[in-house]
Motif scaffolding. Structure first.
Motif, PDB file in Angstrom:
ATOM      1  N   ASP A 196      31.457  -9.043  97.441  1.00 42.43           N
ATOM      2  CA  ASP A 196      31.542  -8.050  98.262  1.00 42.43           C
ATOM      3  C   ASP A 196      31.150  -8.714  99.813  1.00 42.43           C
ATOM      4  OD1 ASP A 196      30.911  -5.814 100.122  1.00 42.43           O
ATOM      5  OD2 ASP A 196      29.167  -5.134  98.763  1.00 42.43           O
ATOM      6  N   ASN A 197      32.244  -8.671 100.536  1.00 42.65           N
ATOM      7  CA  ASN A 197      31.832  -9.169 101.845  1.00 42.65           C
ATOM      8  C   ASN A 197      31.235  -8.609 102.820  1.00 42.65           C
ATOM      9  OD1 ASN A 197      33.656 -11.667 101.486  1.00 42.65           O
ATOM     10  ND2 ASN A 197      35.502 -10.438 101.706  1.00 42.65           N
ATOM     11  N   LYS A 198      30.784  -7.176 102.618  1.00 40.98           N
ATOM     12  CA  LYS A 198      30.065  -6.470 103.471  1.00 40.98           C
ATOM     13  C   LYS A 198      28.673  -6.420 102.978  1.00 40.98           C
ATOM     14  CE  LYS A 198      33.927  -3.513 104.370  1.00 40.98           C
ATOM     15  NZ  LYS A 198      34.556  -2.151 104.224  1.00 40.98           N
ATOM     16  N   SER A 199      28.178  -7.086 101.831  1.00 43.03           N
ATOM     17  CA  SER A 199      26.860  -6.957 101.314  1.00 43.03           C
ATOM     18  C   SER A 199      25.680  -7.775 102.177  1.00 43.03           C
ATOM     19  CB  SER A 199      26.688  -7.567  99.849  1.00 43.03           C
ATOM     20  OG  SER A 199      26.882  -8.925  99.895  1.00 43.03           O
ATOM     21  N   GLY A 200      26.257  -8.709 102.881  1.00 44.47           N
ATOM     22  CA  GLY A 200      25.145  -9.764 103.506  1.00 44.47           C
ATOM     23  C   GLY A 200      24.773 -10.816 102.642  1.00 44.47           C
ATOM     24  N   ALA A 201      24.938 -10.755 101.517  1.00 43.54           N
ATOM     25  CA  ALA A 201      24.191 -11.615 100.420  1.00 43.54           C
ATOM     26  C   ALA A 201      25.472 -12.755 100.406  1.00 43.54           C
ATOM     27  CB  ALA A 201      24.219 -11.360  99.139  1.00 43.54           C
ATOM     28  N   PRO A 202      24.682 -13.941 100.427  1.00 39.92           N
ATOM     29  CA  PRO A 202      25.947 -15.319 100.304  1.00 39.92           C
ATOM     30  C   PRO A 202      26.809 -15.098  99.016  1.00 39.92           C
ATOM     31  CG  PRO A 202      23.460 -15.903 100.659  1.00 39.92           C
ATOM     32  CD  PRO A 202      23.423 -14.644 100.491  1.00 39.92           C
ATOM     33  N   ILE A 203      27.956 -15.679  99.198  1.00 39.02           N
ATOM     34  CA  ILE A 203      28.568 -15.481  97.798  1.00 39.02           C
ATOM     35  C   ILE A 203      28.341 -16.155  96.664  1.00 39.02           C
ATOM     36  CG2 ILE A 203      31.264 -15.954  97.278  1.00 39.02           C
ATOM     37  CD1 ILE A 203      32.115 -15.361 100.330  1.00 39.02           C
ATOM     38  N   TYR A 204      27.830 -17.405  96.959  1.00 36.79           N
ATOM     39  CA  TYR A 204      27.048 -18.258  95.689  1.00 36.79           C
ATOM     40  C   TYR A 204      26.033 -17.229  95.020  1.00 36.79           C
ATOM     41  CZ  TYR A 204      22.729 -19.386  97.690  1.00 36.79           C
ATOM     42  OH  TYR A 204      21.442 -19.227  98.051  1.00 36.79           O
ATOM     43  N   GLU A 205      25.379 -16.426  95.971  1.00 36.26           N
ATOM     44  CA  GLU A 205      24.208 -15.701  95.318  1.00 36.26           C
ATOM     45  C   GLU A 205      24.870 -14.456  94.702  1.00 36.26           C
ATOM     46  OE1 GLU A 205      20.897 -12.998  97.392  1.00 36.26           O
ATOM     47  OE2 GLU A 205      20.765 -15.291  97.968  1.00 36.26           O
ATOM     48  N   GLN A 206      25.931 -13.926  94.975  1.00 37.63           N
ATOM     49  CA  GLN A 206      26.665 -12.933  94.400  1.00 37.63           C
ATOM     50  C   GLN A 206      27.017 -13.149  93.062  1.00 37.63           C
ATOM     51  OE1 GLN A 206      29.306 -10.244  96.762  1.00 37.63           O
ATOM     52  NE2 GLN A 206      28.272 -11.255  98.734  1.00 37.63           N
TER      53      GLN A 206
END
Length: 123
Positions: free
Chosen positions: A6-16
């Motif tokens: 989710d590019n809109k979540s604000g969370a880093p991709i590795y964390e997602q």
């Protein structure tokens, strides 16, 4: 294995990735000894950096959710019951903290909140 970025979540991709894989292991969707997608393959499928995928896998390995076999890849580690218990305790504590936070503005007393919990427990 279903993973979504989710590019809109604000969370880093590795964390997602880390969170989704960890949740799938904890829920039993990913079984012990199950082979994980290769780092390169997963990065390609999700259209993200290999470094990002490696970071998520490395963190999962450090926490005991995955283990690496040289020249074979990553595998789901056997569930450590104490680790699972601790994870669930953290989730429960977070939910109870939120319940206490929500109860205060409503004027709920500790006893009323306890009674609500007891009723829910009986169901």
């Amino acid at each position: 294995m279903n993973l979504f970025i989710d590019n809109k979540s604000g969370a880093p991709i590795y964390e997602q990735l880390y969170t989704q894989i960890k949740n799938q292991i904890l829920s039993g969707e990913l079984q012990p000894e199950e082979a994980m997608p290769s780092i390169r393959g997963l990065a390609r499928d999700l259209r993200i950096s290999v470094i990002t995928t490696k970071r998520a896998y490395d963190e999962l390995e450090q926490e005991g959710f995955l283990y690496a076999v040289p020249a074979k890849g990553f595998f789901v580690a056997a569930k450590n019951t104490e680790l699972l218990r601790e994870e669930n305790l953290k989730k429960i504590e977070a939910h109870l903290t939120e319940a206490v936070r929500l109860a205060a503005p409503c004027g709920l007393t500790k006893q009323e909140l306890t009674e609500m919990l007891e009723l829910l427990w009986e169901e």
